[in-house]
Design a protein around this motif. Structure first.
Motif, PDB file in Angstrom:
ATOM      1  N   GLN A  16     -52.273   6.502 -30.521  1.00 58.05           N
ATOM      2  CA  GLN A  16     -51.108   6.937 -31.301  1.00 58.05           C
ATOM      3  C   GLN A  16     -50.019   7.545 -30.425  1.00 58.05           C
ATOM      4  OE1 GLN A  16     -52.022   9.640 -34.469  1.00 58.05           O
ATOM      5  NE2 GLN A  16     -49.922   9.706 -35.233  1.00 58.05           N
ATOM      6  N   PHE A  17     -50.404   8.442 -29.503  1.00 58.01           N
ATOM      7  CA  PHE A  17     -49.419   9.182 -28.712  1.00 58.01           C
ATOM      8  C   PHE A  17     -49.309   8.701 -27.271  1.00 58.01           C
ATOM      9  CE2 PHE A  17     -50.819  12.247 -31.987  1.00 58.01           C
ATOM     10  CZ  PHE A  17     -49.601  12.448 -32.617  1.00 58.01           C
ATOM     11  N   GLY A  18     -50.204   7.872 -26.825  1.00 58.19           N
ATOM     12  CA  GLY A  18     -50.168   7.426 -25.434  1.00 58.19           C
ATOM     13  C   GLY A  18     -50.730   8.475 -24.503  1.00 58.19           C
ATOM     14  N   VAL A  19     -50.002   8.750 -23.412  1.00 59.80           N
ATOM     15  CA  VAL A  19     -50.455   9.705 -22.394  1.00 59.80           C
ATOM     16  C   VAL A  19     -49.864  11.075 -22.697  1.00 59.80           C
ATOM     17  CG1 VAL A  19     -50.403  10.280 -19.943  1.00 59.80           C
ATOM     18  CG2 VAL A  19     -50.679   7.902 -20.658  1.00 59.80           C
ATOM     19  N   SER A  20     -50.721  12.058 -22.929  1.00 56.92           N
ATOM     20  CA  SER A  20     -50.280  13.391 -23.295  1.00 56.92           C
ATOM     21  C   SER A  20     -50.748  14.396 -22.237  1.00 56.92           C
ATOM     22  CB  SER A  20     -50.847  13.777 -24.661  1.00 56.92           C
ATOM     23  OG  SER A  20     -50.463  15.083 -25.035  1.00 56.92           O
ATOM     24  N   VAL A  21     -49.824  15.265 -21.808  1.00 64.08           N
ATOM     25  CA  VAL A  21     -50.128  16.283 -20.805  1.00 64.08           C
ATOM     26  C   VAL A  21     -50.173  17.649 -21.485  1.00 64.08           C
ATOM     27  CG1 VAL A  21     -49.360  17.408 -18.669  1.00 64.08           C
ATOM     28  CG2 VAL A  21     -49.061  14.938 -18.972  1.00 64.08           C
ATOM     29  N   MET A  22     -51.169  18.451 -21.111  1.00 66.76           N
ATOM     30  CA  MET A  22     -51.354  19.782 -21.689  1.00 66.76           C
ATOM     31  C   MET A  22     -51.195  20.847 -20.612  1.00 66.76           C
ATOM     32  SD  MET A  22     -53.731  22.469 -21.761  1.00 66.76           S
ATOM     33  CE  MET A  22     -55.311  21.739 -21.377  1.00 66.76           C
ATOM     34  N   LEU A  23     -50.566  21.963 -20.967  1.00 64.73           N
ATOM     35  CA  LEU A  23     -50.487  23.145 -20.118  1.00 64.73           C
ATOM     36  C   LEU A  23     -50.918  24.348 -20.934  1.00 64.73           C
ATOM     37  CD1 LEU A  23     -49.532  24.715 -17.536  1.00 64.73           C
ATOM     38  CD2 LEU A  23     -47.278  24.868 -18.631  1.00 64.73           C
TER      39      LEU A  23
ATOM     40  N   GLY B  38     -54.118  19.579 -18.350  1.00 69.50           N
ATOM     41  CA  GLY B  38     -54.968  18.475 -18.791  1.00 69.50           C
ATOM     42  C   GLY B  38     -54.173  17.238 -19.137  1.00 69.50           C
ATOM     43  N   LEU B  39     -54.887  16.141 -19.239  1.00 69.44           N
ATOM     44  CA  LEU B  39     -54.281  14.875 -19.662  1.00 69.44           C
ATOM     45  C   LEU B  39     -55.266  14.144 -20.552  1.00 69.44           C
ATOM     46  CD1 LEU B  39     -52.201  12.286 -17.873  1.00 69.44           C
ATOM     47  CD2 LEU B  39     -54.466  11.539 -18.595  1.00 69.44           C
ATOM     48  N   SER B  40     -54.742  13.528 -21.591  1.00 70.43           N
ATOM     49  CA  SER B  40     -55.565  12.698 -22.467  1.00 70.43           C
ATOM     50  C   SER B  40     -54.761  11.488 -22.908  1.00 70.43           C
ATOM     51  CB  SER B  40     -56.039  13.497 -23.688  1.00 70.43           C
ATOM     52  OG  SER B  40     -54.928  13.965 -24.432  1.00 70.43           O
TER      53      SER B  40
ATOM     54  N   ASP C  77     -53.498  29.439 -25.951  1.00 66.64           N
ATOM     55  CA  ASP C  77     -52.058  29.315 -25.709  1.00 66.64           C
ATOM     56  C   ASP C  77     -51.832  28.027 -24.923  1.00 66.64           C
ATOM     57  OD1 ASP C  77     -49.385  29.692 -25.349  1.00 66.64           O
ATOM     58  OD2 ASP C  77     -49.557  31.469 -24.071  1.00 66.64           O
ATOM     59  N   THR C  78     -51.545  26.935 -25.631  1.00 66.40           N
ATOM     60  CA  THR C  78     -51.362  25.635 -24.990  1.00 66.40           C
ATOM     61  C   THR C  78     -50.143  24.922 -25.554  1.00 66.40           C
ATOM     62  OG1 THR C  78     -52.853  24.585 -26.599  1.00 66.40           O
ATOM     63  CG2 THR C  78     -53.826  25.301 -24.512  1.00 66.40           C
ATOM     64  N   VAL C  79     -49.551  24.060 -24.708  1.00 68.24           N
ATOM     65  CA  VAL C  79     -48.429  23.224 -25.127  1.00 68.24           C
ATOM     66  C   VAL C  79     -48.679  21.803 -24.634  1.00 68.24           C
ATOM     67  CG1 VAL C  79     -46.741  25.078 -25.207  1.00 68.24           C
ATOM     68  CG2 VAL C  79     -47.122  23.866 -23.069  1.00 68.24           C
ATOM     69  N   PHE C  80     -48.053  20.829 -25.297  1.00 68.22           N
ATOM     70  CA  PHE C  80     -48.277  19.422 -24.972  1.00 68.22           C
ATOM     71  C   PHE C  80     -46.943  18.689 -24.864  1.00 68.22           C
ATOM     72  CE2 PHE C  80     -52.033  20.974 -27.070  1.00 68.22           C
ATOM     73  CZ  PHE C  80     -53.086  20.359 -26.424  1.00 68.22           C
ATOM     74  N   ARG C  81     -46.925  17.666 -24.004  1.00 65.84           N
ATOM     75  CA  ARG C  81     -45.791  16.752 -23.920  1.00 65.84           C
ATOM     76  C   ARG C  81     -46.324  15.344 -23.667  1.00 65.84           C
ATOM     77  NH1 ARG C  81     -43.709  20.798 -25.252  1.00 65.84           N
ATOM     78  NH2 ARG C  81     -41.648  21.647 -24.727  1.00 65.84           N
ATOM     79  N   VAL C  82     -45.597  14.360 -24.186  1.00 67.26           N
ATOM     80  CA  VAL C  82     -45.941  12.962 -23.945  1.00 67.26           C
ATOM     81  C   VAL C  82     -45.266  12.521 -22.648  1.00 67.26           C
ATOM     82  CG1 VAL C  82     -45.741  10.605 -24.802  1.00 67.26           C
ATOM     83  CG2 VAL C  82     -46.234  12.483 -26.398  1.00 67.26           C
ATOM     84  N   ALA C  83     -46.043  11.960 -21.742  1.00 68.96           N
ATOM     85  CA  ALA C  83     -45.501  11.461 -20.466  1.00 68.96           C
ATOM     86  C   ALA C  83     -44.855  10.091 -20.670  1.00 68.96           C
ATOM     87  CB  ALA C  83     -46.623  11.378 -19.438  1.00 68.96           C
ATOM     88  N   PRO C  84     -43.858   9.743 -19.854  1.00 73.20           N
ATOM     89  CA  PRO C  84     -43.346  10.530 -18.732  1.00 73.20           C
ATOM     90  C   PRO C  84     -42.310  11.550 -19.183  1.00 73.20           C
ATOM     91  CG  PRO C  84     -42.186   8.450 -18.827  1.00 73.20           C
ATOM     92  CD  PRO C  84     -43.207   8.418 -19.945  1.00 73.20           C
ATOM     93  N   PHE C  85     -42.137  12.585 -18.358  1.00 76.47           N
ATOM     94  CA  PHE C  85     -41.076  13.559 -18.605  1.00 76.47           C
ATOM     95  C   PHE C  85     -40.577  14.074 -17.256  1.00 76.47           C
ATOM     96  CE2 PHE C  85     -45.252  15.555 -19.213  1.00 76.47           C
ATOM     97  CZ  PHE C  85     -45.246  16.510 -18.203  1.00 76.47           C
ATOM     98  N   ASP C  86     -39.410  14.761 -17.289  1.00 77.29           N
ATOM     99  CA  ASP C  86     -38.787  15.220 -16.050  1.00 77.29           C
ATOM    100  C   ASP C  86     -38.971  16.724 -15.883  1.00 77.29           C
ATOM    101  OD1 ASP C  86     -37.039  16.335 -17.876  1.00 77.29           O
ATOM    102  OD2 ASP C  86     -35.387  14.955 -17.431  1.00 77.29           O
ATOM    103  N   ARG C  87     -38.315  17.264 -14.842  1.00 69.41           N
ATOM    104  CA  ARG C  87     -38.459  18.682 -14.520  1.00 69.41           C
ATOM    105  C   ARG C  87     -37.938  19.576 -15.641  1.00 69.41           C
ATOM    106  NH1 ARG C  87     -35.726  22.887 -11.994  1.00 69.41           N
ATOM    107  NH2 ARG C  87     -37.003  24.190 -10.606  1.00 69.41           N
ATOM    108  N   VAL C  88     -36.878  19.153 -16.312  1.00 68.34           N
ATOM    109  CA  VAL C  88     -36.324  19.961 -17.398  1.00 68.34           C
ATOM    110  C   VAL C  88     -37.354  20.128 -18.516  1.00 68.34           C
ATOM    111  CG1 VAL C  88     -34.571  20.064 -19.208  1.00 68.34           C
ATOM    112  CG2 VAL C  88     -33.942  19.337 -16.896  1.00 68.34           C
ATOM    113  N   GLU C  89     -38.010  19.035 -18.868  1.00 70.61           N
ATOM    114  CA  GLU C  89     -39.011  19.108 -19.935  1.00 70.61           C
ATOM    115  C   GLU C  89     -40.255  19.858 -19.481  1.00 70.61           C
ATOM    116  OE1 GLU C  89     -40.526  16.238 -23.556  1.00 70.61           O
ATOM    117  OE2 GLU C  89     -39.312  15.424 -21.916  1.00 70.61           O
ATOM    118  N   ALA C  90     -40.599  19.721 -18.195  1.00 67.75           N
ATOM    119  CA  ALA C  90     -41.737  20.480 -17.658  1.00 67.75           C
ATOM    120  C   ALA C  90     -41.451  21.979 -17.730  1.00 67.75           C
ATOM    121  CB  ALA C  90     -42.022  20.056 -16.228  1.00 67.75           C
ATOM    122  N   LEU C  91     -40.221  22.374 -17.412  1.00 70.90           N
ATOM    123  CA  LEU C  91     -39.836  23.783 -17.539  1.00 70.90           C
ATOM    124  C   LEU C  91     -39.898  24.252 -18.990  1.00 70.90           C
ATOM    125  CD1 LEU C  91     -36.855  24.159 -15.033  1.00 70.90           C
ATOM    126  CD2 LEU C  91     -38.997  25.465 -15.003  1.00 70.90           C
TER     127      LEU C  91
END
Length: 228
Positions: A121-128, A115-117, A140-154
């Motif tokens: 406050q946080f800008g663009v956030s991606v959920m897995l 997902g994306l929202s 069971d979910t995790v979030f990261r603020v975009a942009p990010f690279d392959r290392v952070e995706a892993l």
């Protein structure tokens, strides 16, 4: 024409499933093979081309919860079943349809959701997270603020409590982690580059027994005009 531009021109508040997956496919995210049809005859021809079994779905940007409204027909294995399913869907739905979606039936016991929202406050956030019928129970979910690279995706993948299920599992191959990473990065980039997008929901992202992934359903919500 770009499906996002089409939706904006038509003053839609969301993209249909067909439009959403066309946009996702354009940025390299694996999606189901599917055809949008306007008649039962076209549905039968599309099913024959795609190969049985197939799924039929009502398709409209106004239709965001298809399963709850009984407008999805699964595991159709013959021309007669496709024709009957087409007729049943058309009888149930009263709102304007873009068409009926004829889609390959994707097998796989493991399901993810992406997902994306956006917020101030946080800008663009991606959920897995892990998807499917147990998603609301497992949570069971995790979030990261975009942009990010392959290392952070892993890192996102590893942070899932249920990540052992992505390895070889009950005779099925391990999930294609590189493809999952590319999907997460692409979703984040789409949210960053397209101001009109407010949310993205890919659920389920099915992991096939051979480890490949495909977005089986997707929804893209647009920003309200007063928030652009």
């Amino acid at each position: 024409m770009n499906p996002l531009k089409t939706a904006i021109a038509n003053q839609q508040t969301a993209l249909s499933e067909f439009q959403s997956k066309r946009l996702l496919s354009a940025v390299g995210i694996p999606v189901t093979q599917e055809t949008l049809v306007q008649s039962a005859k076209e549905a039968v021809a599309a099913a024959k081309f795609i190969g049985y079994p197939v799924v039929l779905k009502a398709c409209s940007w106004q239709l965001m919860h298809k399963s709850e409204q009984g407008c999805i027909e699964l595991n159709l294995t013959s021309a007669r079943q496709v024709q009957d399913a087409y007729d049943r869907i058309c009888e149930k739905i009263t709102l304007p349809l873009e068409g009926i979606l004829v889609q390959e039936m994707v097998a796989g016991q493991r399901e993810l959701m992406v997902g994306l929202s956006k917020n101030s406050q946080f800008g663009v956030s991606v959920m897995l997270g892990f998807g499917g019928i147990m998603a609301e129970v497992i949570k069971d979910t995790v979030f990261r603020v975009a942009p990010f690279d392959r290392v952070e995706a892993l890192d996102m993948i590893q942070d899932l409590k249920s990540n052992p299920m992505l390895a070889a599992f009950r005779g099925q191959q391990g999930a294609d982690l590189a493809a999952i990473c590319r999907t997460l990065i692409a979703v984040g980039q789409l949210g960053l580059t397209e101001d009109a997008i407010a949310e993205i929901d890919i659920n389920p992202l099915i992991i096939s027994p051979d480890g490949s992934i495909k977005a089986v359903d997707a929804l893209i919500i647009l920003q309200r005009k007063d928030s652009l």
